[in-house]
Design an enzyme around this catalytic site. Structure first.
Site, mmCIF file in Angstrom:
data_model
loop_
_atom_site.group_PDB
_atom_site.id
_atom_site.type_symbol
_atom_site.label_atom_id
_atom_site.label_comp_id
_atom_site.label_asym_id
_atom_site.label_seq_id
_atom_site.Cartn_x
_atom_site.Cartn_y
_atom_site.Cartn_z
ATOM 1 N N TRP A 185 33.127 34.178 41.605
ATOM 2 C CA TRP A 185 32.033 33.494 42.310
ATOM 3 C C TRP A 185 30.861 34.427 42.604
ATOM 4 O O TRP A 185 30.365 34.489 43.728
ATOM 5 C CB TRP A 185 32.549 32.831 43.601
ATOM 6 N N HIS A 186 30.393 35.127 41.553
ATOM 7 C CA HIS A 186 29.236 36.009 41.685
ATOM 8 C C HIS A 186 28.123 35.636 40.698
ATOM 9 O O HIS A 186 27.562 36.512 40.041
ATOM 10 C CB HIS A 186 29.636 37.465 41.438
ATOM 11 N N HIS A 209 30.153 43.384 44.566
ATOM 12 C CA HIS A 209 30.095 42.056 45.167
ATOM 13 C C HIS A 209 28.649 41.759 45.563
ATOM 14 O O HIS A 209 27.932 42.646 46.022
ATOM 15 C CB HIS A 209 31.053 41.981 46.342
ATOM 16 N N VAL A 249 17.169 18.795 48.758
ATOM 17 C CA VAL A 249 15.866 18.814 48.098
ATOM 18 C C VAL A 249 16.036 18.283 46.682
ATOM 19 O O VAL A 249 16.927 18.709 45.941
ATOM 20 C CB VAL A 249 15.270 20.229 48.099
#
Length: 585
Positions: free
Chosen positions: A519-520, A564, A265
């Site tokens: 990676w949060h 997490h 997109v």
């Protein structure tokens, strides 16, 4: 560590199966059967697949999902739990992002990858599952002034999204988990199915040092504090349970669902105006920067589920963001929302290495039996813990409350490669420490008006001094933890840059050299009260100042949870699906 031969075999599998596409998925935009759908979902990641599943339960709704990545079917690294690290840091199934130089990390540049595949980051993460504490959600409800986001009112959506299943080895899990606090949803959760050499040492140390490191039977209880057996998104056959396998795979044959993959997109287009608000129901997309543009129209809503990095990028490219900044880069502002791309929050993580007296080696039974070490994610035990008040130095507590941690410890029976390369020889364990209630705030900004150019990503790790103090306290807590009797004769010394650090100042300096991302990323399109001048979406996740546009992903979190993030994303998506159904049914 994996051998070079094993690694080569794994990546051959990845490349082979990335090239194959299920017949139920469209890969050519020209072949879409229509250009009008009731709902257009942008992103088939953790949240997007929940939305696709729940909305197509109503046969009257037509739904299109557009995903930039590839099919997950047959990609070995997204199936075998222990192979999760092989999808990092660069891979055809990732957005291979990097951060800007991190001022708090001596200007180091970090890999900042996200999943670019069906399932999104739920297909490539390390699978640790925590729903978050009750305090996390109660803080959300207080900040956005809406009790719909309280722990009590979100509990049905936690129970609806996941369920506990037996581990791959079907061992007796008494004393490792509490089935009472689990639900009956599609995402499968299990404790590790293969013990490692350190699991019992961790739990026994918790019992021995219970005043500082209490044992917590189940981290999903609403109180996360203490040492626990890890729960992972892994099914009873030792396979990853992602949003693709749990929510999407079983519904691809629904006649009211179309899924277009390998298509990005590029922006949302204004399709009209009502009550002085612009309507955003047209979605533009393409398969390359220079390729033809296509578009579809949503009769009801466009639902952005593209995550903390891509969601603000798409909003800004569409003229939704800080008006002054957009004008400067040549984009005509349509909706002035200065908080788009701001308030980026993430958990900095650091590896603490210890040399151990063992010759135990990994085996690879999974390939033939679905058992063995490869049924587990890289860590079997963890702990969420709080610092002493003295560490806060009189500053307001950054955590949500006493049930939420300031830092996390994750135990791995081996050398976890993060900022330091794996040594050529020796045996090691790793205790990773993460600041889970960070005070640092970063941003996502546009680097180009080209939608295929990566934006600027600045998580601003350790720019808040309190985060440094908490990380130092976490490292010292790890060192205290391994003085317990189960480690005697097993741990022989500390190792690496952090291992050589002794004073608080030295530990802080080593942290700046060793921190990476867990990676949060969250909160770049944060939720706020409907009438607030700050924030991006209201408490029903509708983009402020617009009509027909909703966001459902981690970018809407008002504050990052102390855990997490995949579990909270599932909860938010399930909650959002009911918002939409109640509005359009």
């Amino acid at each position: 560590m994996l051998s070079s031969r094993s690694t080569a075999f794994i990546f051959c599998y990845i490349l082979l199966f990335c090239a194959s596409v299920d017949a139920l998925l469209y890969t050519d935009p020209k072949k879409l059967p229509k250009i009008h759908y009731d709902f257009v979902i942008v992103g088939a990641g953790t949240a997007g697949n929940v939305m696709a599943n729940r909305l197509t339960e109503n046969g009257q709704f037509s739904v299109l999902v557009i995903e930039a990545g590839v099919n997950n079917e047959g990609v070995l690294a997204t199936t075998v739990p222990f192979l999760a690290p092989t999808s990092q840091p660069a891979s055809p199934i990732l957005w291979n992002y990097t951060t800007v130089p991190q001022k708090g990390l001596d200007n180091r540049v970090l890999g900042y990858s996200r999943g670019r595949i069906l399932g999104g980051s739920s297909s490539v993460n390390f699978m640790t599952y925590t729903r978050g504490s009750d305090d996390d959600y109660d803080r959300w409800a207080k900040l956005v002034e809406d009790q719909v986001w309280s722990a009590k009112n979100l509990e049905p959506y936690y129970l609806k999204s996941s369920r506990l299943v037996p581990p791959a080895d079907h061992h007796n899990t008494n004393g490792q988990v509490n089935p009472v606090v689990h639900g009956n949803g599609p995402v499968k959760i299990s404790v590790p199915g293969f013990p490692t050499d350190i699991d019992a040492r961790v739990i026994n140390s918790s019992h021995e040092l219970s005043s500082q490191f209490p044992f917590n039977l189940d981290v999903q209880s609403g109180n996360t504090i203490g040492i626990s057996v890890v729960q992972n998104t892994v099914d009873s056959q030792g396979r990853r349970s992602s949003s693709a396998t749990a929510y999407l795979q079983s519904i691809l044959d629904r006649p009211n669902l179309d899924v277009l993959i390998q298509t990005q997109v590029t922006r949302l287009k204004q399709s009209g105006i009502t009550s002085r608000k612009p309507i955003f129901k047209v979605v533009e997309f393409a398969q390359s920067s220079t390729g033809p543009r296509f578009q579809v129209t949503a009769n009801n809503e466009v639902i952005l589920c593209t995550g903390t990095i891509n969601t603000p990028q798409i909003l800004m490219l569409s003229g939704i963001g800080d008006a002054i900044t957009l004008k400067k880069i040549g984009i005509t502002p349509i909706v002035d929302l200065p908080d788009v791309g701001q308030n980026l929050q993430d958990h900095p993580i650091l590896s603490n290495y210890f040399v151990v007296n063992t010759t135990n080696t990994f085996d690879t039974e999974w390939n033939t039996t679905g058992e063995g070490l490869f049924v587990d994610a890289p860590g079997n035990t963890l702990g969420f813990l709080r610092v002493n008040q003295s560490v806060l130095h009189g500053v307001a507590d950054p955590s949500a409350g006493p049930k939420s941690g300031h830092f996390e410890m994750i135990f791995a029976d081996g050398f976890a490669v993060t900022a330091e390369a794996s040594p050529a020889s020796g045996n090691y364990i790793t205790v990773n420490t993460a600041v889970v209630s960070p005070s640092s705030r970063g941003s996502i900004t546009l680097a180009s008006t080209d939608p295929f150019a990566f934006p600027n990503m600045d998580p601003a790790f350790l720019t808040a001094s309190l985060d440094v103090s908490i990380m130092v306290a976490a490292v010292k807590a790890v060192r205290q933890f391994v003085t317990a009797s189960p480690w005697r004769g097993y741990i022989t010394s500390r190792f690496g840059n952090m291992g050589m650090a002794n004073t608080d100042e030295e530990i802080a300096a080593a942290s700046r050299l060793g921190v990476v991302t867990i990676w949060h990323p969250t909160s770049t399109a944060m939720m706020s009260p409907a009438n607030a001048s700050w924030g991006v979406v209201d408490t029903r996740l509708l983009v402020k100042g617009t009509v027909g546009l909703r966001i459902v992903d981690a970018s809407v979190f008002p504050v990052i949870p102390a855990g997490h993030t995949v579990g909270p994303v599932y909860i938010v998506a399930e909650r959002a699906a009911d918002f939409i159904k109640s509005e359009w049914c």
